[in-house]
Design a protein around this motif. Structure first.
Motif, PDB file in Angstrom:
ATOM      1  N   TYR A  83      30.448 -65.691  -6.803  1.00 63.34           N
ATOM      2  CA  TYR A  83      29.149 -65.541  -6.148  1.00 63.34           C
ATOM      3  C   TYR A  83      28.044 -65.253  -7.155  1.00 63.34           C
ATOM      4  O   TYR A  83      28.242 -64.491  -8.094  1.00 63.34           O
ATOM      5  N   THR A  84      26.872 -65.805  -6.917  1.00 62.17           N
ATOM      6  CA  THR A  84      25.708 -65.415  -7.719  1.00 62.17           C
ATOM      7  C   THR A  84      25.220 -64.071  -7.187  1.00 62.17           C
ATOM      8  O   THR A  84      25.520 -63.691  -6.047  1.00 62.17           O
ATOM      9  N   ASP A  85      24.456 -63.355  -8.002  1.00 60.96           N
ATOM     10  CA  ASP A  85      23.930 -62.058  -7.563  1.00 60.96           C
ATOM     11  C   ASP A  85      23.049 -62.225  -6.330  1.00 60.96           C
ATOM     12  O   ASP A  85      23.099 -61.423  -5.395  1.00 60.96           O
ATOM     13  N   GLU A  86      22.246 -63.276  -6.337  1.00 61.14           N
ATOM     14  CA  GLU A  86      21.356 -63.520  -5.209  1.00 61.14           C
ATOM     15  C   GLU A  86      22.165 -63.681  -3.918  1.00 61.14           C
ATOM     16  O   GLU A  86      21.836 -63.104  -2.878  1.00 61.14           O
ATOM     17  N   TYR A  87      23.246 -64.472  -3.995  1.00 58.63           N
ATOM     18  CA  TYR A  87      24.090 -64.722  -2.827  1.00 58.63           C
ATOM     19  C   TYR A  87      24.659 -63.409  -2.286  1.00 58.63           C
ATOM     20  O   TYR A  87      24.584 -63.118  -1.088  1.00 58.63           O
ATOM     21  N   LYS A  88      25.199 -62.606  -3.203  1.00 48.75           N
ATOM     22  CA  LYS A  88      25.804 -61.333  -2.785  1.00 48.75           C
ATOM     23  C   LYS A  88      24.765 -60.440  -2.105  1.00 48.75           C
ATOM     24  O   LYS A  88      25.013 -59.867  -1.052  1.00 48.75           O
ATOM     25  N   LEU A  99      21.155 -70.808   1.398  1.00 53.09           N
ATOM     26  CA  LEU A  99      22.300 -70.608   0.507  1.00 53.09           C
ATOM     27  C   LEU A  99      23.593 -71.174   1.103  1.00 53.09           C
ATOM     28  O   LEU A  99      24.429 -71.705   0.389  1.00 53.09           O
ATOM     29  N   SER A 134      30.143 -71.094  -8.494  1.00 52.42           N
ATOM     30  CA  SER A 134      29.226 -70.696  -7.416  1.00 52.42           C
ATOM     31  C   SER A 134      28.692 -71.896  -6.634  1.00 52.42           C
ATOM     32  O   SER A 134      28.192 -71.740  -5.520  1.00 52.42           O
ATOM     33  N   SER A 135      28.837 -73.105  -7.185  1.00 46.31           N
ATOM     34  CA  SER A 135      28.403 -74.282  -6.425  1.00 46.31           C
ATOM     35  C   SER A 135      29.194 -74.416  -5.116  1.00 46.31           C
ATOM     36  O   SER A 135      28.786 -75.137  -4.210  1.00 46.31           O
ATOM     37  N   GLN A 143      29.590 -72.014  -3.015  1.00 42.80           N
ATOM     38  CA  GLN A 143      29.104 -71.031  -2.032  1.00 42.80           C
ATOM     39  C   GLN A 143      28.805 -71.678  -0.685  1.00 42.80           C
ATOM     40  O   GLN A 143      29.025 -71.076   0.357  1.00 42.80           O
TER      41      GLN A 143
END
Ligand SMILES: [Zn+2]
Lengths: 321, 367
Positions: A30-35, A64, B23-24, B26
């Motif tokens: 996960y990216t930080d933004e997603y989390k 997202l 992360s792609s 997600q």
């Protein structure tokens, strides 16, 4: 996203996503933004907060992960609540439709948008087909055979019971690409729902023949022609249409065609669909001559004009009287 | 076929999708069980010898199955959620598709214990039943607040199929069994309304081989294919066989004229008229044909399907199958490509889209 600021949610205790356990299957980095976005969205959903900031957060979450269906449900509830609170349900719903237009343009492949749109129109106090046509036009222009968009168009037409523009619209797409099957089936959909007169059906037959003349080897236009006879004319094929189909088959039914015919002895023809159409017509009106012609047509399809389907043509032959 | 099928390459491709993903991915997080399904089923269909190693994930998969009390009622409802993302304590976020994926993955990994000790037949059937709408069709999730079919979801043949497949796997066999939970008559009426003028099934008279497969698989699991009239059966058979793309005879006349015709698609199936062939539609069309007639292999050229898949859409370098000969491979088309090949060689159950051996063993175990 204008005005979106994670600082508006500092008072929300994040509901973290369980991840990193040894038994997790296909964990995602996960990216930080997603989390951040998701853990706040999860908490707001759990608490059922219906607010402007919650609405903004759902936009972010949807961007997202457009397939996160719970967020769509949540957004819908927020809109219902806020619209009521605002005292201007219509204005509020229009604002939501504007937002959806933007998401749609940026995410043409996301199909969740279309069912969400249907849900909004159902609760909109003054829904209008005029509001829907421009976005439909843009989306179909962009991807002329997109199944979801065409389905939505047909849903709209039924919802508003407004068929007035539809034949013209389908025609414009057929003019652009005569092979566009969505546009052809759209015509059938319109015809079936509008109770056409015999005269209108005749006109439709003439229209179709003109399109077949442009490209004779086109499954969509032939299927449509056959459909018109089946649905509106009780399969009563007239001599004129039979002659029309024969034009594309180089009179081969006058030849003697049996399974052991030399393929090279058969001429090139313009359309296997024309031949199949004829076979089908002859098979429907039993007479020794027609049956013989149908047999010849199926044999020719099998030998030369559409051999990949030889088993189908044999199967059809087996059904002849 | 076996020599051309790059089994080891596909194993690698499939196994990569079960490891840490960038992360792609997600965007696929909400339906992560779909990824697990395609990968595990692909490995199983390709007889991956170390598949038992994935049993370490069983607790994680089992945890996706949840049960909750229906507010203001004594009754419970249960189902799978696609991933921890969607798992929000206190909210009903079950998903019909992820429920089917979860059950089939557990069957494939031979977790029969789940079915006897953990799965609650009543409450999972109640979930399926709650997804049915008044027109007979199904939605894939419920409104988390009201518990009614989600107002923002579409209802269509996919979810009809998934609903019936879940009930089948949880033990429904006879019409009486199914009728305990869903309105079969209304469902059959809905399916009939999706019949198209030219044959096949789809929305608003545009037939689509994906929807056609869902409609026919639903009827097959309900054991009522005889519900289709002979005339429509014949039309649909014909429509399906016409979806096999060919570069012979008059078909080649479309070359250079029809923008969605490609002569190298020869042997592959398309999803609709005048579209390119596509790996997944090979499965959807063949599955539909196999339900309509036991003689399906005699009616279409399965050798050509094999060559289309193995020579055109199989990726022989990194493994996997792609949608067409011009795309990168993806997990969905990889499993559907494998499923089509296995349906042809007779080792895959079409209606449930899983290896016959796993299904049989499960059915024997569940008595
Ligand atoms: Zn595909």
């Amino acid at each position: 996203m204008s005005g979106f600021d994670m600082n508006n949610y500092v008072d929300v205790e994040p509901l973290e996503i369980e991840t990193g356990l040894p038994d997790e299957v296909c964990p995602i980095m996960y990216t930080d933004e997603y989390k951040q976005v998701m853990s706040v969205a999860r908490r707001l959903m759990q608490e059922g907060e219906y607010s402007e900031r919650a609405l903004q957060l759902t936009s972010k979450a949807i961007a997202l992960a457009p397939a996160f269906y719970t967020v769509w449900n949540y957004r819908y509830s927020i809109v219902e609540h806020l619209a009521k609170e605002s005292g201007d349900v219509e204005g509020y719903m229009n604002k939501e439709m504007d937002w959806l237009d933007e998401v749609t343009l940026g995410n043409p492949k996301n199909y969740q948008i279309w069912s969400y749109r249907q849900a909004l129109l159902k609760i909109h106090p003054a829904p209008s087909v005029k509001r829907e046509l421009p976005i439909l036009q843009i989306m179909i222009d962009d991807d002329t055979k997109n199944y979801h968009v065409w389905s939505y168009r047909k849903w709209c037409i039924l919802f508003f019971q407004d068929f007035t523009n539809e034949l013209t619209y389908a025609d414009s797409l057929i003019q652009r690409d005569v092979y566009n099957n969505s546009a052809w089936t759209h015509r059938m959909f319109v015809m079936k729902h509008t109770n056409p007169s015999k005269h209108e059906v005749r006109e439709e037959i003439e229209y179709t023949k003109k399109k077949i003349e442009i490209v004779p080897q086109n499954v969509s236009s032939w299927e449509y022609l056959r459909g018109l006879y089946e649905v509106f004319l009780d399969c009563e094929y007239d001599e004129e249409t039979i002659k029309f189909a024969e034009k594309f088959t180089d009179d081969i039914l006058k030849l003697d065609i049996t399974v052991d015919k030399e393929v090279s002895a058969l001429p090139n023809i313009e359309s296997s669909y024309a031949l199949e159409f004829l076979a089908d017509v002859f098979a429907k009106i039993p007479s020794p001559e027609n049956t013989n012609n149908a047999k010849k047509a199926y044999t020719a399809l099998s030998l030369k004009y559409d051999p990949i389907r030889s088993a189908l043509w044999n199967h059809k032959m087996g059904q002849l009287a | 076929m076996d020599s051309k099928l790059k089994k080891e390459k596909h194993w690698k491709f499939l196994k990569r999708h079960l490891n840490l993903l960038p992360s792609s991915h997600q965007k696929q997080d909400p339906n992560r069980l779909a990824l697990v399904f395609y990968s595990i089923l692909g490995l199983s269909a390709l007889e991956y010898d170390k598949i038992d190693g994935y049993k370490v994930h069983l607790p994680w998969i089992r945890r996706r199955y949840q049960k909750m009390k229906i507010p203001e009622s004594k009754e419970y409802i249960s189902g799978f959620v696609g991933s921890p993302l969607v798992d929000i304590p206190g909210l009903n976020t079950f998903s019909l598709s992820n429920t089917l994926f979860g059950l089939i993955v557990l069957i494939t990994l031979k977790d029969y214990d789940f079915f006897t000790t953990i799965l609650d037949h009543d409450s999972i059937s109640r979930f399926v039943s709650s997804c049915q709408t008044i027109n007979g069709s199904f939605k894939s999730s419920l409104d988390p607040v009201t518990g009614l079919p989600s107002p923002v979801d579409s209802d269509d043949l996919r979810f009809c199929y998934i609903a019936v497949a879940i009930l089948y796997l949880t033990g429904c066999r006879t019409m009486d069994d199914f009728e305990k939970f869903i309105d079969v008559k209304n469902l059959l009426k809905y399916i009939k309304e999706q019949e198209c003028t030219v044959g096949g099934y789809g929305k608003f008279d545009e037939p689509h081989s994906g929807y056609t497969s869902c409609a026919l698989a639903t009827l097959s699991l309900l054991n009522c294919t005889e519900f289709i009239t002979n005339e429509f059966k014949e039309k649909t058979l014909c429509w399906l066989l016409q979806r096999q793309v060919s570069n012979e005879g008059c078909m080649i006349l479309q070359d250079d004229k029809n923008a969605t015709y490609d002569e190298t698609d020869n042997g592959g199936f398309q999803g609709r008229e005048n579209k390119f062939a596509d790996t997944c539609y090979c499965f959807w069309c063949l599955n539909s044909l196999s339900i309509l007639t036991p003689d399906w292999k005699g009616l279409c050229d399965t050798d050509l399907v094999n060559s289309y898949l193995l020579d055109q859409t199989q990726n022989t370098i990194i493994g996997g199958f792609s949608k067409t000969d011009e795309d990168d491979p993806d997990i969905y088309h990889t499993y559907l490509g494998i499923a089509a090949l296995k349906l042809i060689d007779g080792t895959l159950d079409g209606p449930l889209c899983m290896p016959i051996s796993s299904l049989q063993e499960f059915l024997n175990n569940s008595g």
